[in-house]
Structures are given as structure tokens and as C-alpha cells.
Design a protein around this motif. Sequence first.
Motif, short mmCIF file in Angstrom:
data_model
loop_
_atom_site.label_atom_id
_atom_site.label_comp_id
_atom_site.label_asym_id
_atom_site.label_seq_id
_atom_site.Cartn_x
_atom_site.Cartn_y
_atom_site.Cartn_z
N GLU A 121 2.75 53.16 6.34
CA GLU A 121 4.26 53.15 7.33
C GLU A 121 3.83 52.34 8.30
N SER A 122 2.54 51.23 8.06
CA SER A 122 2.46 50.69 9.56
C SER A 122 3.04 49.35 9.81
N LEU A 123 3.63 48.71 8.31
CA LEU A 123 4.33 47.82 7.98
C LEU A 123 6.02 48.27 8.49
N LEU A 124 6.54 49.66 8.24
CA LEU A 124 7.75 49.67 8.16
C LEU A 124 7.92 49.99 10.29
N SER A 125 6.68 50.38 10.44
CA SER A 125 6.70 50.48 12.49
C SER A 125 6.71 49.68 12.86
N ALA A 126 6.51 48.47 12.70
CA ALA A 126 6.06 47.38 12.81
C ALA A 126 7.60 46.38 12.89
N ILE A 127 7.74 46.60 11.28
CA ILE A 127 9.95 45.56 11.35
C ILE A 127 10.46 47.28 12.64
N LYS A 128 10.51 47.99 12.34
CA LYS A 128 11.08 49.05 14.05
C LYS A 128 10.74 48.02 15.11
N ALA A 129 10.14 48.23 15.48
CA ALA A 129 9.53 47.81 16.43
C ALA A 129 10.40 45.98 16.95
N THR A 130 10.12 45.00 16.60
CA THR A 130 11.21 43.87 16.09
C THR A 130 12.67 44.17 16.68
N ASP A 131 13.26 43.19 17.19
CA ASP A 131 14.58 43.00 18.09
C ASP A 131 15.28 42.69 16.53
N ALA A 132 15.33 43.01 14.90
CA ALA A 132 15.86 42.32 14.25
C ALA A 132 17.06 43.67 14.65
N PRO A 133 18.13 43.69 13.85
CA PRO A 133 19.85 43.78 13.57
C PRO A 133 20.05 45.15 13.49
N ALA A 134 20.22 45.97 13.80
CA ALA A 134 20.56 47.23 12.60
C ALA A 134 21.11 47.01 11.30
N ASP A 135 21.82 46.23 10.95
CA ASP A 135 22.86 45.94 9.72
C ASP A 135 22.08 44.75 8.82
N ARG A 136 20.23 44.27 9.42
CA ARG A 136 19.51 43.91 8.53
C ARG A 136 18.84 44.14 7.64
N PHE A 137 18.88 43.34 6.23
CA PHE A 137 18.10 44.14 4.91
C PHE A 137 16.53 43.95 5.23
N LEU A 138 16.11 44.80 5.08
CA LEU A 138 14.53 44.58 4.85
C LEU A 138 13.72 44.15 3.99
N LEU A 139 14.31 43.84 3.22
CA LEU A 139 14.39 42.94 1.15
C LEU A 139 14.71 41.69 1.79
N MET A 140 14.25 40.20 1.54
CA MET A 140 15.33 38.91 2.03
C MET A 140 15.67 39.56 2.81
N PRO A 141 15.34 39.53 4.00
CA PRO A 141 16.49 39.96 5.17
C PRO A 141 18.23 38.85 5.22
N ASN A 142 17.37 37.98 5.27
CA ASN A 142 18.86 36.92 5.47
C ASN A 142 20.16 36.98 4.72
N ARG A 143 19.95 37.72 3.69
CA ARG A 143 20.80 38.00 2.60
C ARG A 143 22.35 39.07 3.59
N THR A 144 23.12 38.47 3.20
CA THR A 144 24.54 39.16 3.33
C THR A 144 25.19 40.53 2.48
N GLY A 145 24.49 40.73 1.15
CA GLY A 145 24.65 41.33 0.03
C GLY A 145 23.68 41.61 -0.81
N SER A 146 24.53 42.50 -1.73
CA SER A 146 22.92 42.09 -3.34
C SER A 146 23.28 42.11 -4.27
N TYR A 147 22.55 41.50 -4.96
CA TYR A 147 23.09 41.04 -6.75
C TYR A 147 22.61 42.06 -7.46
N PRO A 148 22.40 42.78 -8.50
CA PRO A 148 21.40 42.61 -10.01
C PRO A 148 20.15 41.59 -9.46
N ASN A 149 19.43 42.62 -10.14
CA ASN A 149 17.75 42.27 -10.66
C ASN A 149 18.01 41.75 -9.38
#
Length: 209
Positions: free
Chosen positions: A106-134
Amino acid sequence: HLSHTSKHPGQYPRESARLVALPPAGAAQPYTASEITSLRGWANGQNTAFRADTAQVLITLGLGAGLAALEIAGVRVGDITLDDEGVLIRVTGKRARTVPVLSQWESLLSAIKATDAPADRFLLMPNRTGSYPNIINGFIARSAGTQLQPQTQRMRATWIVTHLAAGTPVGPLLRAAGVDSLEAFTRFVPYLPALSDVDSRRALRLQTR
């Protein structure tokens, strides 16, 4: 890393784009305790803070919530819910559901939620705007270190076996896993710990007051 105090909450460096995929994963054999320790070492040993944070997100969602690869790639900050009972992850898509996260993850997810990151930001590789295969296999292919590397199928298998071994009621477990039949769990039975005759009798007796 996000598992520690961050100097710039919600801010991540930019990661390069699409990478070569790994070969298909083998049989979904659960990880042992020592292998999970190795996966933590792999995540912490990445050569940039961004990559270490991404690796930690990957194993947290795989081992802590049993998410499949596409589901991990789709989780956003707004999909995390914290309450008095722990941490929940909302999964979207064809197997939409809400998954309670194992307490030790739980601790990492709690830490992420406590930041000021916007709600629509991806957790994995967060600067991307979409997903792609693999996307996950590509990230792992570029990872640093010689430790054991994660496979999403094996992480999901580990999460399922952890719950089966702990005696989690099958109804809630089916819903959290996003499946509708116990047949999905039968292949994991050989990986469950053996019980002594005494413990088996006590479990099957279902003694009530």
C-alpha cells in the motif's frame, strides 16, 4: 523515489518512447518469497529515479493487486482511493472492477495519492498521453541490473495464490480478480502450501460458536 520523500511531488522526468518487446512470458508460476525480494531489488536498482519509480509501480500493481499488463498500463492517479480500510485500485476496461491492495504493497500508492499529481496522470510512465502494445515489456527490456525481472502473468499468479493460501472468500476474490468462474483458479492449486492432517481437519470442520 516515490516510496521515499520526494523533493518535487507529482513531477516526473520524461521517458523515451516505444521499445522492443520481450518474448512471451512462460507459464504463470507464482514467485517465491526470495524471488519477490529480488524483484524489489530490481526495482530499486534502476539507473534513474524515474525508472525506479516506474519499476516500483509495476511490481506494486502486479504483486499487490494482481492486475494484468494492460490493466497496469491503464491505471491513473484518480483510480487510487484511500480510506480507513486501506487502498483500492479502480480498474477500467472489459474487466472493470475495484481491487483492494494487499497491505504490504500500500505505501507507494498512498505516497502517489498524497502528491499534487493530476487525477488523469498514468501511474506507469506518467508523462505519456496514451498507451501502446507491449509498453511494459518494452520498459523491462531497457531495465538496468542483472536481477530477476518481473513478468506480469507471474505477478498476477502470485497475488491469486497469496489469497487462496490465506483463505480469502472465493466470492470477493473472483470479483477482485475480474473472473466469473472458479475454473480460472484451478491451475494454481498445485502451488498452494500443503496442510498437515490436523490443520486440514480443523479447516474443514468449520467450528462455529
